[in-house]
Scaffold this motif. Structure first.
Motif, short mmCIF file in Angstrom:
data_model
loop_
_atom_site.label_atom_id
_atom_site.label_comp_id
_atom_site.label_asym_id
_atom_site.label_seq_id
_atom_site.Cartn_x
_atom_site.Cartn_y
_atom_site.Cartn_z
N LEU A 19 6.23 2.11 122.24
CA LEU A 19 6.98 0.89 121.87
C LEU A 19 6.06 0.01 121.26
O LEU A 19 4.43 -0.19 122.23
CB LEU A 19 8.31 0.05 123.39
CG LEU A 19 9.01 0.71 123.29
CD1 LEU A 19 9.48 -0.27 124.07
CD2 LEU A 19 9.35 1.65 122.82
N SER A 20 6.15 -0.46 120.33
CA SER A 20 5.01 -2.07 120.08
C SER A 20 5.97 -3.05 119.94
O SER A 20 7.40 -3.34 119.92
CB SER A 20 4.36 -1.40 117.89
OG SER A 20 3.80 -0.24 118.02
N CYS A 21 5.10 -3.98 119.89
CA CYS A 21 5.65 -5.34 119.76
C CYS A 21 4.60 -6.07 118.81
O CYS A 21 3.39 -6.72 119.45
CB CYS A 21 5.44 -5.63 121.16
SG CYS A 21 5.98 -8.13 121.32
N VAL A 22 5.20 -6.43 117.37
CA VAL A 22 3.88 -7.10 116.48
C VAL A 22 4.42 -9.06 117.01
O VAL A 22 5.36 -8.76 116.48
CB VAL A 22 4.22 -6.94 115.58
CG1 VAL A 22 4.00 -7.60 114.41
CG2 VAL A 22 4.18 -5.60 114.95
N ALA A 23 3.52 -9.74 116.87
CA ALA A 23 3.38 -10.84 116.84
C ALA A 23 3.22 -11.67 115.00
O ALA A 23 2.41 -10.84 114.59
CB ALA A 23 2.62 -11.55 117.99
N THR A 77 -0.46 -6.88 117.81
CA THR A 77 -0.04 -6.04 117.98
C THR A 77 -0.27 -5.69 119.98
O THR A 77 -0.96 -5.56 120.29
CB THR A 77 0.37 -4.38 117.26
OG1 THR A 77 0.73 -4.79 116.45
CG2 THR A 77 1.57 -3.91 117.82
N ALA A 78 1.45 -6.03 121.13
CA ALA A 78 0.98 -5.18 121.80
C ALA A 78 1.75 -3.96 121.76
O ALA A 78 2.51 -2.91 121.91
CB ALA A 78 2.40 -5.97 123.37
N TYR A 79 1.43 -2.65 123.14
CA TYR A 79 2.39 -1.24 123.30
C TYR A 79 2.58 -1.25 124.53
O TYR A 79 1.58 -1.90 125.50
CB TYR A 79 0.84 -0.67 122.76
CG TYR A 79 0.41 -0.54 121.36
CD1 TYR A 79 -0.91 -1.38 121.22
CD2 TYR A 79 0.98 -0.18 120.64
CE1 TYR A 79 -1.49 -1.53 119.80
CE2 TYR A 79 0.74 -0.13 119.25
CZ TYR A 79 -1.00 -0.76 119.08
OH TYR A 79 -1.33 -1.34 117.69
N LEU A 80 3.47 -0.60 124.58
CA LEU A 80 4.48 0.01 125.71
C LEU A 80 4.30 1.37 125.79
O LEU A 80 5.25 1.96 124.71
CB LEU A 80 5.73 -0.77 126.52
CG LEU A 80 5.86 -0.37 127.70
CD1 LEU A 80 5.04 -0.35 128.66
CD2 LEU A 80 7.07 -0.99 128.30
#
Length: 120
Positions: A19-23, A77-80
């Motif tokens: 999973l990616s989380c883009v700010a 970006t953060a990832y899981l």
């Protein structure tokens, strides 16, 4: 700060997803990031968190050894990374950000969620 989570989908048990989380803003690199999930009929639960610089991480017992949280501040970006997935991991996954880091943080910023479905 607006957060956009993506990367969910349908995967078989034992499989993996990232999973990616883009700010939306550069200030992302001053914020801790957390991942949460909410399964059907259940309350939202904490999954993992990472400090603003990425030096410290926290995990729920249920995902330790299987999930890995990371971040790339240059990409906002953060990832899981999720491995050895099982049907119990089926949920909507949300990323969140906050100036504070640690257990029990009430996150100020939330993404819209991405659905992960694990088939048996």
């Amino acid at each position: 700060v607006q957060l956009q989570a993506s990367g969910g989908g349908l995967v078989q048990a034992g499989g993996s997803l990232r999973l990616s989380c883009v700010a939306s803003r550069r200030t992302f690199n001053t914020l801790a990031v957390g991942w949460f999930r909410q399964a059907p009929g259940k309350e939202r639960e904490f999954v993992a968190a990472i400090s603003w610089a990425g030096y410290s991480t926290l995990y729920a017992d249920s995902v330790k050894g299987r999930f890995s949280i990371s971040r790339d501040n240059a990409k906002n970006t953060a990832y899981l990374q999720m491995t050895s997935l099982n049907p119990g991991d089926t949920a909507i996954y949300y990323c969140a950000a906050d100036r504070n880091y640690g257990p029990g943080v009430h996150y100020d910023y939330w993404g819209q969620g991405t659905l992960v479905t694990v088939s048996s």
